[in-house]
Design a protein around this motif. Sequence first.
Motif, PDB file in Angstrom:
ATOM      1  N   LEU A  16       0.767  -0.967  -0.149  1.00 29.70           N
ATOM      2  CA  LEU A  16      -0.045  -0.319  -0.491  1.00 29.70           C
ATOM      3  C   LEU A  16       0.249   1.054  -0.038  1.00 29.70           C
ATOM      4  CD1 LEU A  16      -2.732   1.302   0.229  1.00 29.70           C
ATOM      5  CD2 LEU A  16      -2.913   1.161   2.625  1.00 29.70           C
ATOM      6  N   LYS A  17       0.649   2.098  -1.144  1.00 31.50           N
ATOM      7  CA  LYS A  17       1.732   3.380  -0.831  1.00 31.50           C
ATOM      8  C   LYS A  17       0.591   4.801  -1.423  1.00 31.50           C
ATOM      9  CE  LYS A  17       5.318   4.809  -4.570  1.00 31.50           C
ATOM     10  NZ  LYS A  17       5.623   5.054  -5.856  1.00 31.50           N
ATOM     11  N   LEU A  18       1.475   4.928  -0.655  1.00 32.33           N
ATOM     12  CA  LEU A  18       0.686   6.612  -0.619  1.00 32.33           C
ATOM     13  C   LEU A  18       2.246   8.207  -0.818  1.00 32.33           C
ATOM     14  CD1 LEU A  18      -1.696   8.819  -0.475  1.00 32.33           C
ATOM     15  CD2 LEU A  18      -1.383   8.750   2.171  1.00 32.33           C
ATOM     16  N   SER A  19       1.955   8.260  -1.746  1.00 40.89           N
ATOM     17  CA  SER A  19       3.655   9.598  -1.926  1.00 40.89           C
ATOM     18  C   SER A  19       4.186   8.183  -1.493  1.00 40.89           C
ATOM     19  CB  SER A  19       3.317  10.943  -1.188  1.00 40.89           C
ATOM     20  OG  SER A  19       3.840  11.205  -1.088  1.00 40.89           O
ATOM     21  N   LEU A  20       5.157   8.585  -0.847  1.00 38.66           N
ATOM     22  CA  LEU A  20       6.400   8.517   0.111  1.00 38.66           C
ATOM     23  C   LEU A  20       6.096   7.101   1.030  1.00 38.66           C
ATOM     24  CD1 LEU A  20       8.861  11.082  -0.547  1.00 38.66           C
ATOM     25  CD2 LEU A  20       9.091   9.363  -1.996  1.00 38.66           C
ATOM     26  N   VAL A  21       5.267   6.883   1.887  1.00 38.94           N
ATOM     27  CA  VAL A  21       4.402   6.019   2.543  1.00 38.94           C
ATOM     28  C   VAL A  21       3.955   5.111   1.995  1.00 38.94           C
ATOM     29  CG1 VAL A  21       3.147   5.862   4.520  1.00 38.94           C
ATOM     30  CG2 VAL A  21       4.130   7.886   3.913  1.00 38.94           C
ATOM     31  N   THR A  22       4.672   3.829   2.641  1.00 42.14           N
ATOM     32  CA  THR A  22       4.678   1.732   1.607  1.00 42.14           C
ATOM     33  C   THR A  22       4.964   1.800   2.978  1.00 42.14           C
ATOM     34  OG1 THR A  22       5.686   2.888  -0.587  1.00 42.14           O
ATOM     35  CG2 THR A  22       5.522   0.650   0.634  1.00 42.14           C
ATOM     36  N   CYS A  23       3.807   0.526   2.975  1.00 43.31           N
ATOM     37  CA  CYS A  23       3.999  -0.307   3.682  1.00 43.31           C
ATOM     38  C   CYS A  23       3.283  -1.561   3.066  1.00 43.31           C
ATOM     39  CB  CYS A  23       2.915  -0.424   5.220  1.00 43.31           C
ATOM     40  SG  CYS A  23       1.120  -0.104   4.568  1.00 43.31           S
ATOM     41  N   PRO A  24       3.431  -3.658   3.641  1.00 45.46           N
ATOM     42  CA  PRO A  24       3.240  -4.107   3.058  1.00 45.46           C
ATOM     43  C   PRO A  24       1.659  -4.858   3.808  1.00 45.46           C
ATOM     44  CG  PRO A  24       5.000  -4.687   4.889  1.00 45.46           C
ATOM     45  CD  PRO A  24       5.059  -3.081   4.666  1.00 45.46           C
ATOM     46  N   VAL A  25       0.956  -4.806   2.937  1.00 47.12           N
ATOM     47  CA  VAL A  25      -0.305  -5.117   2.759  1.00 47.12           C
ATOM     48  C   VAL A  25      -1.076  -6.583   2.345  1.00 47.12           C
ATOM     49  CG1 VAL A  25      -1.491  -2.874   3.150  1.00 47.12           C
ATOM     50  CG2 VAL A  25      -1.411  -4.310   0.968  1.00 47.12           C
ATOM     51  N   ALA A  26      -1.660  -7.481   2.755  1.00 46.05           N
ATOM     52  CA  ALA A  26      -2.237  -8.611   2.420  1.00 46.05           C
ATOM     53  C   ALA A  26      -4.083  -8.457   2.300  1.00 46.05           C
ATOM     54  CB  ALA A  26      -2.564  -9.879   3.756  1.00 46.05           C
ATOM     55  N   MET A  27      -4.153  -8.962   1.259  1.00 45.29           N
ATOM     56  CA  MET A  27      -6.120  -8.452   1.374  1.00 45.29           C
ATOM     57  C   MET A  27      -6.485 -10.217   0.736  1.00 45.29           C
ATOM     58  SD  MET A  27      -7.055  -6.416  -1.885  1.00 45.29           S
ATOM     59  CE  MET A  27      -7.127  -7.546  -3.130  1.00 45.29           C
ATOM     60  N   SER A  28      -8.294 -10.507   1.454  1.00 49.28           N
ATOM     61  CA  SER A  28      -8.718 -11.453   1.632  1.00 49.28           C
ATOM     62  C   SER A  28     -10.011 -11.214   1.306  1.00 49.28           C
ATOM     63  CB  SER A  28      -8.476 -12.002   2.783  1.00 49.28           C
ATOM     64  OG  SER A  28      -7.733 -12.542   2.592  1.00 49.28           O
ATOM     65  N   PRO A  29     -11.494 -11.737   0.547  1.00 44.29           N
ATOM     66  CA  PRO A  29     -12.245 -11.722   0.090  1.00 44.29           C
ATOM     67  C   PRO A  29     -12.979 -11.361   1.460  1.00 44.29           C
ATOM     68  CG  PRO A  29     -11.474 -13.694  -1.513  1.00 44.29           C
ATOM     69  CD  PRO A  29      -9.897 -13.313  -0.158  1.00 44.29           C
ATOM     70  N   ALA A  30     -13.197 -10.290   1.300  1.00 41.23           N
ATOM     71  CA  ALA A  30     -15.004 -10.308   3.158  1.00 41.23           C
ATOM     72  C   ALA A  30     -15.638 -10.741   2.432  1.00 41.23           C
ATOM     73  CB  ALA A  30     -15.050  -8.597   2.376  1.00 41.23           C
ATOM     74  N   THR A  31     -16.216 -11.538   1.971  1.00 36.91           N
ATOM     75  CA  THR A  31     -17.252 -12.621   1.241  1.00 36.91           C
ATOM     76  C   THR A  31     -17.045 -13.830   1.255  1.00 36.91           C
ATOM     77  OG1 THR A  31     -17.751 -11.806  -1.680  1.00 36.91           O
ATOM     78  CG2 THR A  31     -19.272 -10.232   0.907  1.00 36.91           C
ATOM     79  N   SER A  32     -17.867 -14.515   1.093  1.00 36.53           N
ATOM     80  CA  SER A  32     -17.724 -15.859   0.735  1.00 36.53           C
ATOM     81  C   SER A  32     -18.788 -16.730   0.988  1.00 36.53           C
ATOM     82  CB  SER A  32     -17.112 -16.760   1.921  1.00 36.53           C
ATOM     83  OG  SER A  32     -17.012 -17.924   1.699  1.00 36.53           O
TER      84      SER A  32
END
Length: 269
Positions: free
Chosen positions: A10-26
């Motif tokens: 996830l990046k905003l200008s010079l700010v970056t962080c590692p992220v993970a994503m999962s579906p909110a529904t199943s």
Amino acid sequence: MPRPYWKGYLKLSLVTCPVAMSPATSDSEKVRFHTLNRETGNRVVSQYVDSVTGKPVKDENEAKGYARGENDYVILTDDDLDSVALDTVKTIDIDKFVPAESIEWVYLEKPHYLMPDDPVGHEAFAVIRDAMASDKVVGVSKLVIGRRERAVVLEPRGEGIVLWTLRFGDEVRPEESYFEAIDEEADPELIPLVQQLIKQKTSRWSSDMVSDPIQESLLKIIAEKKRALKPAKKAAKGKPDATQGSNVVNIMDALKKSVAAELKSSKAR
């Protein structure tokens, strides 16, 4: 918690962080059926077959093709498809923000939960999340999902972020073409009666409100068959009401009766 199906940054200008994503529904809990051969009880399998030779095609020989004429295709390999990979394959770069209430609901397609994927990135994630929440905005970005670049919005939600994929503009039909023929103005005397009904029927939201009775009935039937019992007999359909001769009703009378019934019911409780 299920394993994330996407990891990146996830990046905003010079700010970056590692992220993970999962579906909110199943829909994994839904009743699923296999197609069987009724005579043998064996499963029926499907496979790709050459439209000319009629012979099955091996997995390694399957390829993507773009039609340029009748029975004339340009074949694209996995390497060809990988060569056009974009930065959005692994990075959610927020390039703009919009007021949270400005995105029409019809554009929201599928929700995903976005969370930090490394303790080192928790602070950067929290700063981006809380700043959006304070300003009541959502972030707009792009992300490659299934070899397609999708527009997405990031909505702060509690301790995390909900990422919504958005429908493309040409997928959304304009509401005007459906509603333009509605020119009836509401009778001001009827509105208070409807408001009384609304008040009587208002309660806190619960997921029980969206239960699936068909799913529950199917599970009961399956359970009965597992126990080798005969399926429950279907309830006999009631005879049609002879009084149902017309759909035309006096709306004022109907509303008054509805309000009275709701008030009586609430007093009985």
